[in-house]
Enzyme design. Structure first.
Site, PDB file in Angstrom:
ATOM      1  CG  MET A 132      22.677 -84.831   0.711  1.00 36.41           C
ATOM      2  SD  MET A 132      21.788 -85.772   1.960  1.00 36.41           S
ATOM      3  CE  MET A 132      20.146 -85.121   1.767  1.00 36.41           C
ATOM      4  CD  GLN A 142      26.369 -77.809  -4.366  1.00 39.16           C
ATOM      5  OE1 GLN A 142      26.495 -79.022  -4.498  1.00 39.16           O
ATOM      6  NE2 GLN A 142      26.421 -77.217  -3.200  1.00 39.16           N
ATOM      7  CB  CYS A 180      32.402 -81.954  -2.484  1.00 35.89           C
ATOM      8  SG  CYS A 180      32.562 -83.737  -2.673  1.00 35.89           S
ATOM      9  CG  ASN A 210      24.790 -78.604   6.213  1.00 36.62           C
ATOM     10  OD1 ASN A 210      25.808 -79.002   5.656  1.00 36.62           O
ATOM     11  ND2 ASN A 210      23.749 -79.366   6.379  1.00 36.62           N
ATOM     12  N   GLY A 211      24.859 -79.248   9.331  1.00 32.17           N
ATOM     13  CA  GLY A 211      25.667 -80.308   9.909  1.00 32.17           C
ATOM     14  C   GLY A 211      25.037 -80.947  11.126  1.00 32.17           C
TER      15      GLY A 211
END
Ligand SMILES: Cc1cc2nc3c(=O)[nH]c(=O)nc-3n(C[C@H](O)[C@H](O)[C@H](O)COP(=O)(O)O)c2cc1C
Length: 342
Positions: free
Chosen positions: A37, A90, A120, A222-223
């Site tokens: 993040m 990343q 993204c 993920n999520g």
């Protein structure tokens, strides 16, 4: 044993260096990881999440262009300590040469692997064909990823979304194609590019990707994991190799510990206001060591409402914290809050 045949096969396929372990070998049987993040998974916050049991750590994304231009701020974002391993740096970008050159520079820092962001949705990134902007052109995504895989010796992974929009969710096939050009792990956020963060993450296609018998690389889902119960439910339902937690880990670094305790049927850590304050102050002090006091006080502002979510009558303290400029000031506000809210 690493037989000769296997070595030759590796050289031929140029899949990975035999001198570097594969991502699979670095992971526990199931990984509960900290999702990358921007401006949240800073070096100090990653260390804190690691101390509460995050199995895998990703840095926030950094621009390949910035890395090759030697932008100091970007290198600071990806500086890491040995305790954070296994850790992936990343990167994002849309130009093949810049991505490869940036990956080569990252490799010199010796992270465990490099993760490429193809997820993204922000305009400034996706609008330029980087991040999830590339989901409109999967052949280009494969080409750019392959260029990175072929040019670095350390492993490469990808974090992406289901597809570009509701009518185009090719993740099952895309994961296979990415595996075929040598990536060693895929993390999938169960939304499309156009969805941004709206609606609910759909994990069914993440599950289908994992079920594909042709896919042997680890798959992380993920999520929207926002409770211990949901974590356990999704872990059991989708049988993935790992789950990444993003927003719910902000100001809640002990979520990793809570999930692990629940898996073992142990009592789950339920921090008191005093304990939350101590964790928050530890974060602030660590940030000050790395960024200096003034910057740390600014960086911490987005964390305070999350650390103290649900504290009754927090608002007046929040307003003061959001303009605080010194550690002493923050300590005084928090100590007053404890006295008043306990
Ligand atoms: C503030 C913020 C910054 C983010 N920055 C990144 C990033 O740098 N790289 C990335 O791959 N994803 C990034 N994401 C996406 C998260 O890693 C994650 O995929 C997304 O938030 C969904 O997971 P969650 O529901 O657990 O938060 C970011 C998300 C948020 C909220």
């Amino acid at each position: 044993m690493f037989g000769l045949h296997r070595l030759e096969q590796i050289k031929e396929n140029n899949l990975f260096s035999p001198y570097n372990p594969m991502i699979k070998d670095l992971l526990p049987e199931f990984s509960l990881g900290l999702s990358p993040m921007d401006e949240i998974t800073t070096p100090e916050y990653r260390q804190i999440c690691k101390s509460y049991g995050a199995d895998v750590i990703f840095t926030e994304f950094v621009s390949s262009d910035a890395l090759i231009r030697d932008v100091e701020k970007s290198y600071k974002k990806i500086a890491f300590s040995q305790e954070e391993r296994p850790l992936a740096v990343q990167i994002f970008g849309n130009d093949e040469k810049a991505l490869v050159d940036a990956a080569l520079r990252v490799e010199e820092l010796k992270p465990d692997w490099i993760d490429i962001n193809w997820g993204c949705p922000m305009k400034r990134i996706a609008g330029k064909g980087a991040g999830s902007g590339i989901l409109q052109d999967i052949p280009r995504m494969i080409k750019l990823t392959k260029a990175v895989v072929d040019n670095v010796k350390i492993p490469v992974s990808v974090k992406t979304r289901l597809g570009y929009d509701e009518s185009d969710k090719p993740i099952v096939e895309t994961a296979e194609r990415l595996q075929d050009i040598g990536i060693q792990l895929i993390s999938i956020h169960g939304r499309t590019k156009t969805q941004m963060y709206r609606g609910q993450a759909d994990w069914t296609l993440i599950g289908k990707t994992k079920e594909n018998p042709r896919l042997s690389i680890p798959v992380f889902g993920n999520g929207d994991i926002d409770s211990v119960e949901k974590f356990i439910e999704y872990k059991e339902r989708y049988s993935l190799d790992g789950i990444l937690v993003g927003r719910h880990a902000i100001g809640n670094p002990y979520f990793f510990l809570q999930c692990k305790q629940a898996l073992k049927n142990e009592p789950v850590f339920n921090p008191s206001l005093q304990e939350k304050t101590e964790i928050c102050l530890r974060h602030l002090h660590l940030s000050a060591q790395i960024n200096g006091e003034e910057r740390a006080c600014t960086v911490m502002r987005k964390f305070y409402p999350r650390y103290f979510l649900g504290v009754r009558n927090f608002k007046p303290y929040k307003l003061k914290l959001l303009v605080s400029k010194t550690i002493e000031e923050v300590e005084q506000i928090l100590s007053q809050m404890q006295a008043d809210c306990n």
